[in-house]
Design an enzyme around this catalytic site. Structure first.
Site, PDB file in Angstrom:
ATOM      1  N   GLN A  16       0.830  -1.207   0.000  1.00  0.00           N
ATOM      2  CA  GLN A  16       0.000   0.000   0.000  1.00  0.00           C
ATOM      3  C   GLN A  16       0.862   1.254   0.000  1.00  0.00           C
ATOM      4  O   GLN A  16       1.909   1.309   0.635  1.00  0.00           O
ATOM      5  CB  GLN A  16      -0.912  -0.007   1.225  1.00  0.00           C
ATOM      6  CG  GLN A  16      -1.921   1.131   1.270  1.00  0.00           C
ATOM      7  CD  GLN A  16      -2.788   1.055   2.513  1.00  0.00           C
ATOM      8  OE1 GLN A  16      -2.743   0.076   3.247  1.00  0.00           O
ATOM      9  NE2 GLN A  16      -3.571   2.090   2.762  1.00  0.00           N
ATOM     10  N   CYS A  59      -6.409   0.281   1.802  1.00  0.00           N
ATOM     11  CA  CYS A  59      -5.961  -1.056   2.216  1.00  0.00           C
ATOM     12  C   CYS A  59      -6.955  -2.122   1.768  1.00  0.00           C
ATOM     13  O   CYS A  59      -6.584  -3.265   1.496  1.00  0.00           O
ATOM     14  CB  CYS A  59      -5.742  -1.101   3.721  1.00  0.00           C
ATOM     15  SG  CYS A  59      -7.236  -0.762   4.696  1.00  0.00           S
ATOM     16  N   HIS A  68      -8.604  -1.910   9.484  1.00  0.00           N
ATOM     17  CA  HIS A  68      -7.653  -2.243   8.431  1.00  0.00           C
ATOM     18  C   HIS A  68      -8.052  -3.566   7.799  1.00  0.00           C
ATOM     19  O   HIS A  68      -8.553  -4.468   8.486  1.00  0.00           O
ATOM     20  CB  HIS A  68      -6.255  -2.338   9.052  1.00  0.00           C
ATOM     21  CG  HIS A  68      -5.134  -2.381   8.072  1.00  0.00           C
ATOM     22  ND1 HIS A  68      -4.913  -1.400   7.139  1.00  0.00           N
ATOM     23  CD2 HIS A  68      -4.154  -3.300   7.888  1.00  0.00           C
ATOM     24  CE1 HIS A  68      -3.838  -1.704   6.439  1.00  0.00           C
ATOM     25  NE2 HIS A  68      -3.367  -2.854   6.868  1.00  0.00           N
ATOM     26  N   ASN A  92      -0.885  -8.362   5.644  1.00  0.00           N
ATOM     27  CA  ASN A  92      -1.112  -6.935   5.827  1.00  0.00           C
ATOM     28  C   ASN A  92      -0.688  -6.209   4.552  1.00  0.00           C
ATOM     29  O   ASN A  92       0.460  -6.332   4.122  1.00  0.00           O
ATOM     30  CB  ASN A  92      -0.288  -6.444   7.025  1.00  0.00           C
ATOM     31  CG  ASN A  92      -0.553  -4.989   7.360  1.00  0.00           C
ATOM     32  OD1 ASN A  92      -1.097  -4.236   6.555  1.00  0.00           O
ATOM     33  ND2 ASN A  92      -0.150  -4.571   8.541  1.00  0.00           N
ATOM     34  N   TRP A 110       0.250  -3.348   4.061  1.00  0.00           N
ATOM     35  CA  TRP A 110       1.380  -2.449   4.260  1.00  0.00           C
ATOM     36  C   TRP A 110       2.717  -3.140   4.003  1.00  0.00           C
ATOM     37  O   TRP A 110       3.738  -2.486   3.838  1.00  0.00           O
ATOM     38  CB  TRP A 110       1.371  -1.889   5.687  1.00  0.00           C
ATOM     39  CG  TRP A 110       0.264  -0.924   5.941  1.00  0.00           C
ATOM     40  CD1 TRP A 110      -0.554  -0.350   5.020  1.00  0.00           C
ATOM     41  CD2 TRP A 110      -0.160  -0.426   7.214  1.00  0.00           C
ATOM     42  NE1 TRP A 110      -1.469   0.465   5.623  1.00  0.00           N
ATOM     43  CE2 TRP A 110      -1.241   0.448   6.978  1.00  0.00           C
ATOM     44  CE3 TRP A 110       0.267  -0.630   8.519  1.00  0.00           C
ATOM     45  CZ2 TRP A 110      -1.899   1.117   8.003  1.00  0.00           C
ATOM     46  CZ3 TRP A 110      -0.383   0.022   9.548  1.00  0.00           C
ATOM     47  CH2 TRP A 110      -1.452   0.893   9.288  1.00  0.00           C
TER      48      TRP A 110
END
Length: 549
Positions: free
Chosen positions: A27, A33, A202, A237, A239
């Site tokens: 991301q 997200c 998230h 995740n 990220w």
């Protein structure tokens, strides 16, 4: 911010470097997200990629034949019942010669950034992707139907947990896409990292669902051993970092209980890449929401589970008197104008009939989708609160409902792009009524119905029978609703002392029949029929037939 060509960012750009992987995408500065998590799930399914990025080899850069490269890329997304093509060039937003939004771990891989650009074009802008629902992206990537689960509701008992894990594993084996999230209680909690490494508000992609054996065991012995099998899920995740740090996290000693052979099968790595394993028990405790996007197989030439599909586009409109609101508004919910009165009235929503045939209950899936309004966020447009209700009706009903009947099931009413319900229905005829929660709200929708057998689904457009063109044929003067409840003490018809009875009802030349009940002398049908009669004195006749099938 500068918009630069991919060839200005690296010397050897490619769509894919060593294929697509769930760990490819990271991301950027955009709060999407939910989209990146959906990309991680999509990256694992090659068949789905061929739909979203058709002929990707022909679109890619070529060092052998540079002239072939056109500088444009074509993507496809499922929108409102159709696959829509979106074409973008290879110019991407950057700051200091670095991609501003979604990026890949390999600096010369661009499938994620280009896919994000195409999706932003479909939505109207990159800004329109800031905040969203991950199940919307899953549906857009697959054309499937997305079901959401509130984990605290469906995992209260151990049996419920076991059933949910069974569903997740089965759907993962069927290449369905899954994501999970942790709800934030307030705006301040959004994207706040907890002590156990998970982030609230998230979205996480689910990349594997497995039962993992504990302990060492040779291969042949493992087939017959009673080693403990623990249910686990693997998540990622978007990220690319900030991983789970509880049981079976990357640094956890629990992994010492798993053999190296099993670790290799799992593809286990301890890199800081945002991907991690969790016990399913911990997953149910710490995550709050789960989305499963099912790929509904409608092919008759398939050995796997197949569904019969019925699709209806529709519209809630005051102009056509089709915006009556939900069942909480009884004055308008089923109020049909029966004449040419000039007094305007809010009349009902669209009504759709479908049948459940056979001798046993049938699993039915219904999905109601409204038009995406993401491109109109700046104008203040929001999703309508939508839902639907299923009514069981007379077995021979052909016309719209004029009074409330047996309500079998209602979906949730939510301000979401789509609402989904999976339920089990007994054999019979049903009417599903999609609606907005509030009367008078307008918008377009798409209704999809999936059943095991052909539902013979159709829209109910007429209120009553049409008058005959022949003057000698009288128009019906009354409607009679007949319910055949049961029979008892019937005569034996076979050597086993049983029968297969059904009941025939006749009136004014019309003949209808209940379903056949096998091996019983005391049948219970509980089925209703409608007769539009031209004479109130005409008889209604019942005949029970004992059919030895």
């Amino acid at each position: 911010m500068l918009i630069v060509c991919t060839q200005e960012l690296c010397d050897d750009p490619h769509l894919f470097v060593d294929g697509a992987c769930s760990c490819d995408v990271v991301q950027g500065t955009l709060g999407n997200c939910w989209f990146v998590a959906a990309c991680s799930a999509l990256a694992q399914e090659k068949v789905l990629w061929n739909k979203v990025i058709p002929d990707h080899k022909d679109q890619d850069w070529s060092t052998e034949d540079p002239k072939r490269y056109a500088g444009i890329f074509c993507f496809r997304f499922y929108r409102f019942g159709k696959w829509v093509e979106v074409v973008v060039d290879d110019r991407l937003p950057t700051i200091a010669n670095q991609l501003l939004f979604l990026k890949s771990r390999d600096k010369n891989e661009f499938w994620g950034a280009l896919l994000e650009k195409a999706y932003a074009k479909l939505a109207g802008s990159y800004e329109a992707l800031d905040g969203g629902n991950l199940h919307d992206a899953l549906v857009d990537f697959t054309g499937g139907v997305s079901e959401t689960f509130e984990l605290r509701e469906v995992c209260k008992e151990e049996e419920q947990k076991s059933e949910l894990f069974r569903i997740m594993k089965k759907e993962m084996d069927r290449h369905s896409l899954m994501c999970a999230a942790i709800a934030a209680a307030s705006r301040e909690e959004m994207e706040a990292q907890t002590e156990i490494g998970l982030v609230k508000g998230h979205a996480y992609g689910i990349t594997a669902v497995r039962r993992v054996p504990l302990g060492e065991s040779p291969f042949l012995l493992s087939l017959f051993s009673n080693r403990e099998m623990i249910p686990m899920v693997r998540l990622r995740n978007p990220w690319g970092d900030k991983e789970w740090c509880g049981r079976f996290s990357d640094t956890s000693k629990e992994w010492e209980q798993v053999s190296q052979t099993e670790k290799d099968k799992l593809g286990l790595t301890f890199d800081e890449d945002g991907e991690f394993w969790m016990l399913f028990e911990d997953f149910c405790i710490f995550f709050t929401d789960l989305s499963i996007c099912r790929l509904v197989n409608t092919s008759v030439m398939s050995f796997s589970k197949t569904w019969c599909e019925a699709i209806f586009p529709g519209e809630w409109s005051q102009v056509t008197n089709r915006a009556g609101g939900c069942i909480n508004q009884p004055a308008t919910a089923l109020n049909n104008p029966q004449n040419s009165s000039t007094v305007p009235s809010l009349t009902p929503r669209q009504q759709y009939r479908f049948d459940i045939t056979g001798d046993k209950d049938d699993v039915t899936m219904i999905c109601l989708m409204q038009e995406d309004c993401r491109s109109q966020k700046k104008e203040g447009r929001k999703n309508l609160i939508i839902g639907f209700t299923i009514y069981k009706v007379e077995l021979n009903r052909k016309y719209r409902l004029h009074r409330l009947q047996e309500r079998v099931k209602s979906s949730d009413f939510v301000a979401a792009r789509s609402v989904f319900l999976r339920t089990s229905l007994a054999p019979g005829r049903y009417v599903v009524v999609p609606c907005t929660f509030t009367p008078g709200e307008e918008g377009r929708f798409l209704l999809r119905i999936y059943t095991d057998t052909n539902p013979e689904a159709r829209e109910l457009t007429e209120d009553t029978p049409a008058p005959s063109i022949w003057p000698c044929i009288h128009y019906p003067c009354l409607v009679s609703r007949v319910t055949v409840l049961s029979a008892s003490g019937l005569q034996k018809q076979d050597t086993f002392g049983s029968a297969d009875p059904y009941c025939v009802v006749k009136c004014e030349g019309k003949r209808v029949r209940t379903r056949v009940l096998c091996n019983t002398l005391d049948p219970t049908w509980g089925q209703s029929f409608l007769f539009y009669r031209t004479s109130s004195t005409s008889p209604i006749k019942f005949q029970v037939t004992l059919n030895d099938i």
